[in-house]
Each structure stands twice: as structure tokens, then as C-alpha cells.
Design a protein around this motif. Structure first.
Motif, PDB file in Angstrom:
ATOM      1  N   LEU A 192     -50.835  31.651  -0.722  1.00 63.47           N
ATOM      2  CA  LEU A 192     -49.718  31.264   0.125  1.00 63.47           C
ATOM      3  C   LEU A 192     -48.736  30.372  -0.646  1.00 63.47           C
ATOM      4  CD1 LEU A 192     -50.042  29.990   3.787  1.00 63.47           C
ATOM      5  CD2 LEU A 192     -48.594  28.810   2.144  1.00 63.47           C
ATOM      6  N   ALA A 193     -49.286  29.380  -1.377  1.00 62.75           N
ATOM      7  CA  ALA A 193     -48.433  28.469  -2.143  1.00 62.75           C
ATOM      8  C   ALA A 193     -47.655  29.222  -3.224  1.00 62.75           C
ATOM      9  CB  ALA A 193     -49.279  27.365  -2.760  1.00 62.75           C
ATOM     10  N   GLN A 194     -48.312  30.190  -3.851  1.00 62.10           N
ATOM     11  CA  GLN A 194     -47.640  30.995  -4.876  1.00 62.10           C
ATOM     12  C   GLN A 194     -46.491  31.790  -4.266  1.00 62.10           C
ATOM     13  OE1 GLN A 194     -50.218  33.680  -7.052  1.00 62.10           O
ATOM     14  NE2 GLN A 194     -48.492  34.934  -7.706  1.00 62.10           N
ATOM     15  N   ALA A 221     -43.532  26.006   6.311  1.00 59.02           N
ATOM     16  CA  ALA A 221     -42.330  25.357   5.776  1.00 59.02           C
ATOM     17  C   ALA A 221     -42.766  24.105   5.029  1.00 59.02           C
ATOM     18  CB  ALA A 221     -41.370  25.017   6.916  1.00 59.02           C
ATOM     19  N   ASP A 222     -41.804  23.361   4.508  1.00 61.88           N
ATOM     20  CA  ASP A 222     -42.143  22.148   3.759  1.00 61.88           C
ATOM     21  C   ASP A 222     -42.924  21.161   4.618  1.00 61.88           C
ATOM     22  OD1 ASP A 222     -40.869  23.159   1.544  1.00 61.88           O
ATOM     23  OD2 ASP A 222     -38.999  22.039   1.867  1.00 61.88           O
ATOM     24  N   GLU A 249     -48.971  22.650   0.722  1.00 65.98           N
ATOM     25  CA  GLU A 249     -49.127  22.329  -0.693  1.00 65.98           C
ATOM     26  C   GLU A 249     -49.922  21.046  -0.876  1.00 65.98           C
ATOM     27  OE1 GLU A 249     -46.386  23.474   0.641  1.00 65.98           O
ATOM     28  OE2 GLU A 249     -45.903  25.277  -0.507  1.00 65.98           O
ATOM     29  N   GLU A 250     -49.677  20.058  -0.021  1.00 65.42           N
ATOM     30  CA  GLU A 250     -50.437  18.810  -0.091  1.00 65.42           C
ATOM     31  C   GLU A 250     -51.906  19.050   0.268  1.00 65.42           C
ATOM     32  OE1 GLU A 250     -47.630  19.304   1.424  1.00 65.42           O
ATOM     33  OE2 GLU A 250     -46.162  17.803   0.758  1.00 65.42           O
ATOM     34  N   LEU A 251     -52.137  19.901   1.271  1.00 64.99           N
ATOM     35  CA  LEU A 251     -53.503  20.243   1.647  1.00 64.99           C
ATOM     36  C   LEU A 251     -54.226  20.922   0.492  1.00 64.99           C
ATOM     37  CD1 LEU A 251     -55.801  20.659   3.726  1.00 64.99           C
ATOM     38  CD2 LEU A 251     -54.646  22.761   4.438  1.00 64.99           C
ATOM     39  N   LEU A 252     -53.553  21.862  -0.151  1.00 61.58           N
ATOM     40  CA  LEU A 252     -54.144  22.565  -1.283  1.00 61.58           C
ATOM     41  C   LEU A 252     -54.498  21.599  -2.406  1.00 61.58           C
ATOM     42  CD1 LEU A 252     -54.913  25.191  -2.725  1.00 61.58           C
ATOM     43  CD2 LEU A 252     -52.518  25.427  -3.411  1.00 61.58           C
ATOM     44  N   ALA A 253     -53.633  20.627  -2.679  1.00 65.76           N
ATOM     45  CA  ALA A 253     -53.909  19.652  -3.736  1.00 65.76           C
ATOM     46  C   ALA A 253     -55.152  18.829  -3.408  1.00 65.76           C
ATOM     47  CB  ALA A 253     -52.696  18.735  -3.924  1.00 65.76           C
ATOM     48  N   GLU A 254     -55.299  18.423  -2.146  1.00 71.59           N
ATOM     49  CA  GLU A 254     -56.476  17.643  -1.754  1.00 71.59           C
ATOM     50  C   GLU A 254     -57.756  18.466  -1.856  1.00 71.59           C
ATOM     51  OE1 GLU A 254     -56.711  14.287  -0.800  1.00 71.59           O
ATOM     52  OE2 GLU A 254     -54.738  14.335  -1.746  1.00 71.59           O
TER      53      GLU A 254
END
Length: 326
Positions: free
Chosen positions: A12-14, A108-109, A114-119
Motif C-alpha cells: 500500500l505504501a509503495q 490519505a496522509d 506510513e507511520e504505522l508501517l514504520a512502527e
């Protein structure tokens, strides 16, 4: 939630980086026989491309068709159900008339994906709260290892990240295979080895290495019923220290490598300390199912298979632990 959906979030992020519109679907309720559990995720791109799964494929086909037709939420999340009628259950391939409920959210932003994926990439457990009226998401640290998914008229709250933990004593070759496979099975993996000659060469991305003494490591972890502990050093001074604490804990699985003869000697050593015979009887040693495993990766498979059986309550298997390698 099952951390296998980490791959869905990566895709999804990609897609978002490439400029695509994406909708994220989350299974929030099921009735009857549903093909995927609550919390399962699917990402749908604007051109109909799919990542993840919430059914055997029929619901994904419908989501894909709706994406291409532009008939999906564009501003705020919506709740949809599949399989309410017998005809729909047949159409969407739901077994036994099952029903599936999904929250579909345009990403959306302010979705915080993206923050969830990083965690999650850091191995953290996260509680995500999605405001259904605005699509705004807030991330919080999950307070425990219990899974949470609740849907109200105003909010979807879901826990993401590894629910299960595996502590491996020893950073040798077999531990590397076991750690890699356990990560794929949604375990948070911690490897303990105070020996510098082993810890310096440890290279398994995603598995955390600690160099404290094994008994201190187990005590600090406070093992619960979502924790497995496997001792793989072949050194009683290290393995037994960990086992002394592990067998007194609530860990659902405690195992140690070694032959049957060595395991018998180990059990006699353990009862000389403050362990009861019942405590020692919890030890799986030799560790793993007896499947003819000989090589390190094969033994890792045998260990994880046994852990999986214990995790789901299949205690009475026809297999026995391997004699040799494990």
C-alpha cells in the motif's frame, strides 16, 4: 492482528509513493463460516490491483471491479457487508452462508499508514484508532499483547503487530534459521547470548539480540502465555539458567536442544534447584517434533511445528521429538 498483513501495508505504501489512489479494507466482523479472520486486511489500488486477501478471491474480485468503476469510498471510511443473503453468499464464495463485514477506508496522509508501517517494521505493537467520520487515524502504543478490534458507530480500533514472542538462548547457526522462520510466523524474536564470539556474528534483521545472562533475560521479559523460550546453546551453564526461570513462568512453550540422555541428566539437575517435578515436566526436550530432521533448518521447522501445535492446543500428536540433532 496477524502481522502477515505487514506485507499489505508495504505494498500500500509503495502504491501511494507511486501516486496511486488506494483503499484499505479491514475485516471487522464475521458470521458463520468466514474464509479470513477478523483483522485481515486487503489493499485495493485505483486500477483494481489487489494486495492481501479477505476471502477466497470472490470478494477481492468485487472490490477490484468497484475500484475500476470508481464505486468505492473517496473521502471517508464506509462499512460494507458481503454474504448477507444466500444468493450473495453463493456469489461471493462464502462457505456455509457466512457473512463478512469490512471497513473500507480511502488512504490519505492523515490515515497514518506510513507511520504505522514504520512502527511495525521496528517490531512494535500499535493500537490504531480510525475516526469513521473523518478518516483521521491516531496511533498509540498497545498496552498489552491481547488483540483488540472493535467497531463502533464512530471508530475502528485495531491492534497491529506481533502478538507472540520467542526467546532463543544462543546465537548459533540453528538460532539463525529458527529466528528467520519465527519472524515469518508473526513472532517477536529476541535472541540472548552473552558469549562475544557468537553475538558479534549475529545477523538476522528483525530479531533483537541481547547479551545479558539468560536467567536475567527471562526474568526481565516476564514471560506470559504468548511467550515461547527455546534453549539452543548445548551449554548447560547457559541453557539451564534460562530454563530455571522459564519453567516457573507462564510461557506456553519451553524447549531445549539435546539428546534424550542429556535431557534426562538435565531434568535431574533442574529438580535439585527450586523446581518441582511438575515444573520440569513442562520441558520439551529433545525440542521439536520427530520428523527425521537432521540439518539446522530442518530442526528449526520441527521446533516451530511443535510450538504451533502447542499454541493451538494440539498437545496429543503422534510425533515425538527428534533424538539426534535436536
Amino acid at each position: 492482528m496477524d502481522n502477515v498483513d505487514l506485507d499489505v501495508l508495504r505494498r500500500l505504501a509503495q502504491w501511494r509513493r507511486e501516486g496511486h489512489k488506494v483503499v484499505l479494507g479491514t475485516v471487522t466482523r464475521t458470521w458463520g463460516s468466514a474464509p479470513r479472520p477478523i483483522g485481515a486486511m486487503v489493499a485495493v489500488r485505483g486500477d483494481g490491483s489487489i494486495a492481501g486477501s479477505v476471502s477466497g478471491g470472490c470478494i477481492e474480485d468485487d472490490l477490484s471491479d468497484k475500484a475500476r468503476a470508481g464505486a468505492w469510498p473517496t473521502d471517508v471510511p464506509s462499512v460494507v457487508r458481503y454474504g448477507v443473503s444466500a444468493d450473495e453468499a453463493t456469489r461471493f464464495g462464502l462457505p456455509c452462508g457466512g457473512t463478512l463485514e469490512l471497513v473500507l477506508e480511502p488512504v490519505a496522509d492523515h490515515s497514518g499508514v506510513e507511520e504505522l508501517l514504520a512502527e511495525l517494521t521496528r517490531g512494535h505493537r500499535v493500537l490504531r484508532r480510525l475516526d469513521l467520520a473523518t478518516g483521521q487515524a491516531v496511533l498509540e502504543t498497545a498496552s498489552d499483547r491481547a488483540d483488540t478490534l472493535s467497531l463502533t458507530a464512530s471508530e475502528l480500533a485495531a491492534t497491529h503487530g506481533p502478538r507472540w514472542r520467542l526467546l532463543i538462548i544462543g546465537a548459533g547457526q540453528m538460532s539463525q534459521y529458527l529466528a528467520q522462520m519465527a519472524l515469518a510466523l508473526d513472532y517477536e524474536v529476541i535472541v540472548c547470548d552473552p558469549r562475544e564470539e557468537y553475538s558479534q556474528g549475529w545477523e538476522v534483521p528483525g530479531a533483537r539480540l541481547v547479551t545479558t545472562m539468560p536467567d536475567d533475560t527471562v526474568t526481565e521479559m516476564r514471560p506470559d502465555r504468548h511467550t515461547a523460550i527455546v534453549a539452543l546453546t548445548h551449554d548447560p551453564k547457559l541453557d539451564d539458567l534460562a530454563l530455571l526461570e522459564a519453567l516457573k513462568s507462564q510461557a506456553f512453550y519451553v524447549g531445549a536442544i539435546g539428546s534424550r540422555a542429556n535431557q534426562a541428566k538435565r531434568r535431574e539437575r533442574l529438580v535439585e534447584f527450586d523446581l518441582t517435578r511438575d515444573d520440569v515436566a513442562r520441558l520439551h526436550g529433545p525440542v521439536g517434533l520427530r520428523i527425521g530432521a537432521r540439518t539446522p533448518p530442518e530442526i528449526a521447522v520441527a521446533i516451530l511445528a511443535h510450538m504451533t501445535a502447542e499454541r493451538y492446543g494440539f498437545h496429543k500428536l503422534e510425533f515425538e521429538a527428534p533424538d539426534a540433532g535436536a
